[in-house]
Motif scaffolding. Sequence first.
Motif, PDB file in Angstrom:
ATOM      1  N   ARG A 323     198.785  32.133 -40.208  1.00 47.93           N
ATOM      2  CA  ARG A 323     197.912  31.735 -41.314  1.00 47.93           C
ATOM      3  C   ARG A 323     196.963  30.595 -40.949  1.00 47.93           C
ATOM      4  O   ARG A 323     195.979  30.355 -41.623  1.00 47.93           O
ATOM      5  N   GLN A 324     197.281  29.857 -39.867  1.00 51.22           N
ATOM      6  CA  GLN A 324     196.384  28.777 -39.448  1.00 51.22           C
ATOM      7  C   GLN A 324     194.991  29.308 -39.155  1.00 51.22           C
ATOM      8  O   GLN A 324     194.000  28.565 -39.224  1.00 51.22           O
ATOM      9  N   PHE A 325     194.895  30.596 -38.806  1.00 49.59           N
ATOM     10  CA  PHE A 325     193.599  31.179 -38.492  1.00 49.59           C
ATOM     11  C   PHE A 325     192.856  31.667 -39.741  1.00 49.59           C
ATOM     12  O   PHE A 325     191.664  31.966 -39.671  1.00 49.59           O
ATOM     13  N   GLY A 326     193.546  31.771 -40.871  1.00 44.40           N
ATOM     14  CA  GLY A 326     192.970  32.404 -42.049  1.00 44.40           C
ATOM     15  C   GLY A 326     191.734  31.716 -42.583  1.00 44.40           C
ATOM     16  O   GLY A 326     190.732  32.359 -42.927  1.00 44.40           O
ATOM     17  N   LEU A 327     191.774  30.385 -42.691  1.00 47.69           N
ATOM     18  CA  LEU A 327     190.646  29.626 -43.225  1.00 47.69           C
ATOM     19  C   LEU A 327     189.383  29.913 -42.415  1.00 47.69           C
ATOM     20  O   LEU A 327     188.300  30.125 -42.976  1.00 47.69           O
ATOM     21  N   HIS A 328     189.514  29.950 -41.115  1.00 48.44           N
ATOM     22  CA  HIS A 328     188.346  30.088 -40.247  1.00 48.44           C
ATOM     23  C   HIS A 328     187.807  31.513 -40.241  1.00 48.44           C
ATOM     24  O   HIS A 328     186.593  31.726 -40.227  1.00 48.44           O
ATOM     25  N   LEU A 329     188.716  32.492 -40.293  1.00 48.72           N
ATOM     26  CA  LEU A 329     188.271  33.881 -40.340  1.00 48.72           C
ATOM     27  C   LEU A 329     187.556  34.181 -41.653  1.00 48.72           C
ATOM     28  O   LEU A 329     186.606  34.974 -41.681  1.00 48.72           O
ATOM     29  N   ARG A 330     187.978  33.550 -42.731  1.00 51.40           N
ATOM     30  CA  ARG A 330     187.360  33.805 -44.034  1.00 51.40           C
ATOM     31  C   ARG A 330     186.024  33.096 -44.206  1.00 51.40           C
ATOM     32  O   ARG A 330     185.089  33.662 -44.783  1.00 51.40           O
ATOM     33  N   TYR A 331     185.947  31.864 -43.734  1.00 53.53           N
ATOM     34  CA  TYR A 331     184.844  31.009 -44.177  1.00 53.53           C
ATOM     35  C   TYR A 331     183.879  30.558 -43.087  1.00 53.53           C
ATOM     36  O   TYR A 331     182.933  29.826 -43.384  1.00 53.53           O
ATOM     37  N   LEU A 332     184.073  30.976 -41.844  1.00 51.33           N
ATOM     38  CA  LEU A 332     183.118  30.608 -40.804  1.00 51.33           C
ATOM     39  C   LEU A 332     182.196  31.767 -40.428  1.00 51.33           C
ATOM     40  O   LEU A 332     181.588  31.757 -39.366  1.00 51.33           O
ATOM     41  N   ARG A 333     182.080  32.732 -41.299  1.00 55.82           N
ATOM     42  CA  ARG A 333     181.214  33.871 -41.016  1.00 55.82           C
ATOM     43  C   ARG A 333     179.758  33.537 -41.334  1.00 55.82           C
ATOM     44  O   ARG A 333     179.475  32.693 -42.161  1.00 55.82           O
ATOM     45  N   GLY A 334     178.847  34.214 -40.636  1.00 54.03           N
ATOM     46  CA  GLY A 334     177.467  34.211 -41.094  1.00 54.03           C
ATOM     47  C   GLY A 334     176.484  33.336 -40.348  1.00 54.03           C
ATOM     48  O   GLY A 334     175.319  33.292 -40.722  1.00 54.03           O
ATOM     49  N   ARG A 335     176.921  32.625 -39.275  1.00 54.51           N
ATOM     50  CA  ARG A 335     175.966  31.753 -38.601  1.00 54.51           C
ATOM     51  C   ARG A 335     174.841  32.550 -37.947  1.00 54.51           C
ATOM     52  O   ARG A 335     173.657  32.252 -38.125  1.00 54.51           O
ATOM     53  N   THR A 336     175.217  33.573 -37.170  1.00 53.05           N
ATOM     54  CA  THR A 336     174.200  34.414 -36.557  1.00 53.05           C
ATOM     55  C   THR A 336     173.378  35.119 -37.629  1.00 53.05           C
ATOM     56  O   THR A 336     172.145  35.189 -37.544  1.00 53.05           O
ATOM     57  N   SER A 337     174.063  35.615 -38.667  1.00 52.73           N
ATOM     58  CA  SER A 337     173.362  36.313 -39.749  1.00 52.73           C
ATOM     59  C   SER A 337     172.395  35.385 -40.470  1.00 52.73           C
ATOM     60  O   SER A 337     171.302  35.786 -40.873  1.00 52.73           O
ATOM     61  N   ARG A 338     172.785  34.128 -40.621  1.00 51.82           N
ATOM     62  CA  ARG A 338     171.913  33.171 -41.305  1.00 51.82           C
ATOM     63  C   ARG A 338     170.623  32.963 -40.519  1.00 51.82           C
ATOM     64  O   ARG A 338     169.520  32.901 -41.091  1.00 51.82           O
ATOM     65  N   SER A 339     170.730  32.861 -39.187  1.00 50.88           N
ATOM     66  CA  SER A 339     169.538  32.714 -38.350  1.00 50.88           C
ATOM     67  C   SER A 339     168.663  33.955 -38.438  1.00 50.88           C
ATOM     68  O   SER A 339     167.427  33.863 -38.518  1.00 50.88           O
ATOM     69  N   MET A 340     169.295  35.124 -38.420  1.00 50.72           N
ATOM     70  CA  MET A 340     168.537  36.369 -38.538  1.00 50.72           C
ATOM     71  C   MET A 340     167.790  36.427 -39.869  1.00 50.72           C
ATOM     72  O   MET A 340     166.594  36.739 -39.919  1.00 50.72           O
ATOM     73  N   LEU A 341     168.512  36.131 -40.945  1.00 52.19           N
ATOM     74  CA  LEU A 341     167.901  36.205 -42.267  1.00 52.19           C
ATOM     75  C   LEU A 341     166.788  35.182 -42.427  1.00 52.19           C
ATOM     76  O   LEU A 341     165.764  35.454 -43.062  1.00 52.19           O
ATOM     77  N   GLN A 342     166.985  33.991 -41.862  1.00 52.62           N
ATOM     78  CA  GLN A 342     165.935  32.985 -41.944  1.00 52.62           C
ATOM     79  C   GLN A 342     164.672  33.480 -41.249  1.00 52.62           C
ATOM     80  O   GLN A 342     163.552  33.282 -41.744  1.00 52.62           O
ATOM     81  N   GLY A 343     164.864  34.146 -40.107  1.00 53.21           N
ATOM     82  CA  GLY A 343     163.721  34.725 -39.423  1.00 53.21           C
ATOM     83  C   GLY A 343     163.065  35.830 -40.222  1.00 53.21           C
ATOM     84  O   GLY A 343     161.838  35.938 -40.263  1.00 53.21           O
ATOM     85  N   LEU A 344     163.877  36.631 -40.893  1.00 55.71           N
ATOM     86  CA  LEU A 344     163.341  37.726 -41.706  1.00 55.71           C
ATOM     87  C   LEU A 344     162.594  37.222 -42.940  1.00 55.71           C
ATOM     88  O   LEU A 344     161.543  37.738 -43.304  1.00 55.71           O
ATOM     89  N   LEU A 345     163.177  36.219 -43.587  1.00 50.83           N
ATOM     90  CA  LEU A 345     162.648  35.772 -44.878  1.00 50.83           C
ATOM     91  C   LEU A 345     161.603  34.674 -44.758  1.00 50.83           C
ATOM     92  O   LEU A 345     160.889  34.380 -45.711  1.00 50.83           O
ATOM     93  N   GLY A 346     161.526  34.057 -43.578  1.00 51.71           N
ATOM     94  CA  GLY A 346     160.524  33.024 -43.372  1.00 51.71           C
ATOM     95  C   GLY A 346     161.052  31.642 -43.688  1.00 51.71           C
ATOM     96  O   GLY A 346     162.037  31.478 -44.408  1.00 51.71           O
ATOM     97  N   PRO A 347     160.374  30.603 -43.176  1.00 49.30           N
ATOM     98  CA  PRO A 347     160.869  29.227 -43.318  1.00 49.30           C
ATOM     99  C   PRO A 347     160.831  28.693 -44.733  1.00 49.30           C
ATOM    100  O   PRO A 347     161.521  27.714 -45.046  1.00 49.30           O
ATOM    101  N   ASP A 348     160.041  29.295 -45.596  1.00 45.13           N
ATOM    102  CA  ASP A 348     159.921  28.782 -46.971  1.00 45.13           C
ATOM    103  C   ASP A 348     160.986  29.326 -47.915  1.00 45.13           C
ATOM    104  O   ASP A 348     161.026  28.951 -49.084  1.00 45.13           O
ATOM    105  N   ARG A 349     161.822  30.211 -47.418  1.00 45.04           N
ATOM    106  CA  ARG A 349     162.876  30.825 -48.252  1.00 45.04           C
ATOM    107  C   ARG A 349     164.231  30.414 -47.695  1.00 45.04           C
ATOM    108  O   ARG A 349     164.719  31.012 -46.745  1.00 45.04           O
ATOM    109  N   PRO A 350     164.847  29.351 -48.235  1.00 45.27           N
ATOM    110  CA  PRO A 350     166.147  28.908 -47.708  1.00 45.27           C
ATOM    111  C   PRO A 350     167.197  30.017 -47.832  1.00 45.27           C
ATOM    112  O   PRO A 350     167.245  30.738 -48.832  1.00 45.27           O
TER     113      PRO A 350
END
Length: 395
Positions: A323-350
Amino acid sequence: MPSSYDRLVATVQGQWEEQGGAAISARRISVAAGVPVSSIYHHFESLEHLLAAAQQAQLVRARAWCKGMLAQAEGLPGCSEAFAGFFAEAIDDWAIRQRDLAFAWRECRLLAGDNTLFDAAGREWEQLWAEFWQEASGRFALGEFAGIADRMFENESFLHMIRWRRLVDRAGLDEMARTLGGLFCRKPLPPTPWREFAREEAIRSMPTLPQRDPMAAQIVTAAAELIGISGVASLTHRMVAERAGLTLGMVSHKFKTKSVLMEAAFEGLYSANLERMQAGPGGAVIYGAQDVVSGIVHLLRTGTSARGSNELFVAVARDASLRQFGLHLRYLRGRTSRSMLQGLLGPDRPVGIVEAALFSGFTASLIRSFADAGPKLPEDAIRGELESVIALLEG
């Protein structure tokens, strides 16, 4: 008193939740059911046919659950704003109160990767959820988003099986549901304080993994790779030794028991997952929608496997020692996706962390569904799904 047939089926269902498919054997099932091993072969052609019968029994119960969930929303006006509440409650009820069914679904996916006997059950699960979310989305006047709702339910219900803090997990699920509902309804997205708190806690409390000497690290990597290729059942000292190019004696010396070797394998899988979750693109790259879609399709076409990740997530959901891994598997997702989406949506759309996690989860669900499709990969359908979720996020 239940018949020996019913006791055997019920025992398998309990084993999926408590021990996992890799631990199932005819002897274990017969002891737990309180019947002789011969009873298995009296009622079923093989142990695998017993597992298939248990899957069918769980599908019957799952269909009844779907019907009951829809009945609870009976009479509600077709209000799209009400979707988030239904979505969150469906996930929470499924992953927490129907936990044995949730494990049966996940075990079916793992079984289908090894044995074509379970392909039919796998298709029945897929059809069940497609029909459920088509009807549910239609009731909330959101029928056009049924496919996205289906994918997000698949991913979020999987993650919600992993327990961290019940209050935070439930509140974070509500925030994900409200974000999804806001996107569907083209409404302003809600704040997400619970998810942000959990993410900060995950970053702050990263577990310190053991410092392995080079040979032990080689064994950990080989064990993780072996699970990714052929599942937990393949993990033996001998198989790991062959994979690592070492002697059986050396592997047995470094990891003396099967359980210690298993923990080391999951350590390796966790490390690999963490690297993927934390990795960002190399440089300030602006992604086009077609670049993102083509990249994911290419990943699937070239044979990426979700087996190891699936085994890890199911194990963490089941095993308190992981279970020590559970917090990180649940809540550390999306860093790469966030960069991709920022590129898709542009700098003015957080881009918020929940939007990034949503896109990451949608992609993860696609990979789980099609990672083993090989030449049968339905590229056009996958492109259509990805383009629809990107259009949703672009608003």
